[in-house]
Design a protein around this motif. Sequence first.
Motif, PDB file in Angstrom:
ATOM      1  N   LEU A   5       0.840  -1.207   0.000  1.00 21.36           N
ATOM      2  CA  LEU A   5       0.000   0.000   0.000  1.00 21.36           C
ATOM      3  C   LEU A   5       0.873   1.254   0.000  1.00 21.36           C
ATOM      4  O   LEU A   5       0.625   2.220  -0.740  1.00 21.36           O
ATOM      5  CB  LEU A   5      -0.911  -0.004   1.229  1.00 21.36           C
ATOM      6  N   SER A   6       1.917   1.197   0.799  1.00 19.57           N
ATOM      7  CA  SER A   6       2.820   2.327   0.914  1.00 19.57           C
ATOM      8  C   SER A   6       3.448   2.647  -0.453  1.00 19.57           C
ATOM      9  O   SER A   6       3.535   3.806  -0.860  1.00 19.57           O
ATOM     10  CB  SER A   6       3.893   1.959   1.933  1.00 19.57           C
ATOM     11  N   LEU A  31      -7.485  10.627  -6.509  1.00 21.30           N
ATOM     12  CA  LEU A  31      -8.439  10.032  -5.554  1.00 21.30           C
ATOM     13  C   LEU A  31      -8.943   8.682  -6.048  1.00 21.30           C
ATOM     14  O   LEU A  31      -9.118   7.751  -5.265  1.00 21.30           O
ATOM     15  CB  LEU A  31      -9.631  10.966  -5.347  1.00 21.30           C
ATOM     16  N   ARG A  32      -9.171   8.603  -7.349  1.00 23.43           N
ATOM     17  CA  ARG A  32      -9.627   7.324  -7.918  1.00 23.43           C
ATOM     18  C   ARG A  32      -8.560   6.249  -7.699  1.00 23.43           C
ATOM     19  O   ARG A  32      -8.849   5.123  -7.306  1.00 23.43           O
ATOM     20  CB  ARG A  32      -9.914   7.506  -9.415  1.00 23.43           C
ATOM     21  N   GLU A  33      -7.296   6.642  -7.902  1.00 18.12           N
ATOM     22  CA  GLU A  33      -6.199   5.678  -7.718  1.00 18.12           C
ATOM     23  C   GLU A  33      -6.041   5.299  -6.242  1.00 18.12           C
ATOM     24  O   GLU A  33      -5.754   4.146  -5.925  1.00 18.12           O
ATOM     25  CB  GLU A  33      -4.888   6.264  -8.249  1.00 18.12           C
ATOM     26  N   ILE A  34      -6.228   6.276  -5.368  1.00 20.21           N
ATOM     27  CA  ILE A  34      -6.117   5.985  -3.926  1.00 20.21           C
ATOM     28  C   ILE A  34      -7.209   4.981  -3.521  1.00 20.21           C
ATOM     29  O   ILE A  34      -6.973   4.033  -2.775  1.00 20.21           O
ATOM     30  CB  ILE A  34      -6.235   7.289  -3.088  1.00 20.21           C
ATOM     31  N   ARG A  35      -8.399   5.184  -4.065  1.00 24.83           N
ATOM     32  CA  ARG A  35      -9.527   4.289  -3.784  1.00 24.83           C
ATOM     33  C   ARG A  35      -9.182   2.852  -4.179  1.00 24.83           C
ATOM     34  O   ARG A  35      -9.364   1.913  -3.395  1.00 24.83           O
ATOM     35  CB  ARG A  35     -10.736   4.789  -4.577  1.00 24.83           C
ATOM     36  N   LEU A  39      -8.634  -0.452  -1.700  1.00 28.44           N
ATOM     37  CA  LEU A  39      -9.437  -1.668  -1.888  1.00 28.44           C
ATOM     38  C   LEU A  39      -8.524  -2.869  -2.112  1.00 28.44           C
ATOM     39  O   LEU A  39      -8.758  -3.943  -1.577  1.00 28.44           O
ATOM     40  CB  LEU A  39     -10.402  -1.504  -3.063  1.00 28.44           C
ATOM     41  N   GLU A  40      -7.462  -2.667  -2.895  1.00 28.07           N
ATOM     42  CA  GLU A  40      -6.530  -3.779  -3.136  1.00 28.07           C
ATOM     43  C   GLU A  40      -5.803  -4.173  -1.861  1.00 28.07           C
ATOM     44  O   GLU A  40      -5.386  -5.312  -1.708  1.00 28.07           O
ATOM     45  CB  GLU A  40      -5.537  -3.413  -4.241  1.00 28.07           C
ATOM     46  N   ALA A  41      -5.646  -3.224  -0.943  1.00 34.12           N
ATOM     47  CA  ALA A  41      -5.001  -3.538   0.341  1.00 34.12           C
ATOM     48  C   ALA A  41      -5.989  -4.186   1.305  1.00 34.12           C
ATOM     49  O   ALA A  41      -5.660  -4.448   2.449  1.00 34.12           O
ATOM     50  CB  ALA A  41      -4.424  -2.274   0.959  1.00 34.12           C
ATOM     51  N   ASP A  42      -7.231  -4.429   0.833  1.00 35.70           N
ATOM     52  CA  ASP A  42      -8.234  -5.142   1.629  1.00 35.70           C
ATOM     53  C   ASP A  42      -8.908  -4.275   2.693  1.00 35.70           C
ATOM     54  O   ASP A  42      -9.421  -4.777   3.689  1.00 35.70           O
ATOM     55  CB  ASP A  42      -7.598  -6.383   2.275  1.00 35.70           C
ATOM     56  N   VAL A  43      -8.910  -2.976   2.489  1.00 36.87           N
ATOM     57  CA  VAL A  43      -9.666  -2.104   3.397  1.00 36.87           C
ATOM     58  C   VAL A  43     -11.149  -2.262   3.035  1.00 36.87           C
ATOM     59  O   VAL A  43     -11.502  -2.315   1.856  1.00 36.87           O
ATOM     60  CB  VAL A  43      -9.236  -0.626   3.242  1.00 36.87           C
ATOM     61  N   ASP A 256       3.096 -11.177   5.730  1.00 38.06           N
ATOM     62  CA  ASP A 256       3.062 -10.397   4.490  1.00 38.06           C
ATOM     63  C   ASP A 256       1.622 -10.086   4.061  1.00 38.06           C
ATOM     64  O   ASP A 256       1.300 -10.028   2.890  1.00 38.06           O
ATOM     65  CB  ASP A 256       3.846 -11.093   3.378  1.00 38.06           C
ATOM     66  N   GLY A 257       0.774  -9.911   5.065  1.00 36.02           N
ATOM     67  CA  GLY A 257      -0.615  -9.563   4.745  1.00 36.02           C
ATOM     68  C   GLY A 257      -0.707  -8.171   4.153  1.00 36.02           C
ATOM     69  O   GLY A 257       0.225  -7.380   4.231  1.00 36.02           O
ATOM     70  N   ARG A 258      -1.862  -7.867   3.592  1.00 39.37           N
ATOM     71  CA  ARG A 258      -1.997  -6.570   2.934  1.00 39.37           C
ATOM     72  C   ARG A 258      -2.250  -5.454   3.938  1.00 39.37           C
ATOM     73  O   ARG A 258      -2.060  -4.296   3.625  1.00 39.37           O
ATOM     74  CB  ARG A 258      -3.129  -6.653   1.910  1.00 39.37           C
TER      75      ARG A 258
END
Length: 299
Positions: A5-6, A31-35, A39-43, A256-258
């Motif tokens: 994510l970082s 903002l679209r990319e942050i979203r 989501l890919e980081a499983d938030v 190594d979780g997201r």
Amino acid sequence: MFDALSERLGSIFDGLTGRGALSDKDVSEALREIRVALLEADVALPVVKEFVEKVKTRAVGEEVIRSVKPGQQVIKIVYDALVDMLGADEEESHLRVDTPPAVVMMAGLQGSGKTTTTGKIAKRLADRGKKKVLLASLDVRRPAAMEQLAILAKQAGETVSSLPIIAGQLPADIARRAMQAAKIGGYDVLILDTAGRTSIDEQMMAEAAEIAAIANPSEVLLVADALTGQDAVETARRFHERLPLTGLVLTRMDGDGRGGAALSMRAVTGLPIKFLGVGEKLDGLDAFDAKRVAGRILG
Ligand code: GDP
């Protein structure tokens, strides 16, 4: 922890900084990319939505676009929103164990790292707080878990002991005996390690609720395995329905979780994260600090 994510956020911000003015379109695109990155980081989705809305309200304004370094300003807004989302500051993550013998109750699914975390918290209280700590396992169905706790107590320090095991007692009886022993022995803190099961069931919840009613704990901590992602969030939500939880401990943050489960936990449950488990050893426990975690995510 949070490495992927970082990295993602870092490259999004690289596209915003080092240039002059930003348009509304630039900010919306970021903002679209942050979203997507969150989501890919499983938030959890509702948490992502709220986060993006908050950043949008603050960022898509004249002020940011006209400022001298708009990119830096967007990063600052994202940082503040991350701190808000994570919630717990040092004060909030502080363990309330001030009136001896203070009772800390540990809850969680089997395998979540509950017993290890009990040992870690005992060591921390003994080392840093100079506390005298008594540990008691209420896991009457798993004698091995009781023995594991006794071993951890020995490793945790000279001022840490475990309640002698008496076969055949019920969890509620052990809790009462432990409270009595803590009082008589002059202990500052009693930590009750309740029984875990592989999945949430009514019997486990009823037993844990009974213990909470008997022991009147100043802290009821849910231990959840961060590697299980959204399942950990769901587990926390369900425990919180039945138990007077006061905080969360997320284990295996060294894996190594997201990491997104950790980011969603506070927002979904409303509970502060008190500690992060970062290793198998007894010193593998970090006090949770939202600013530090947000700083780490934003590099
Ligand atoms: P319990 O059934 O919930 O009491 O779980 P245990 O405390 O027995 O832990 C299960 C396994 O997870 C053990 O092998 C622990 O060493 C390991 N464990 C617990 N916390 C952590 C952590 O923060 N990081 C890592 N890597 N392993 C952990």
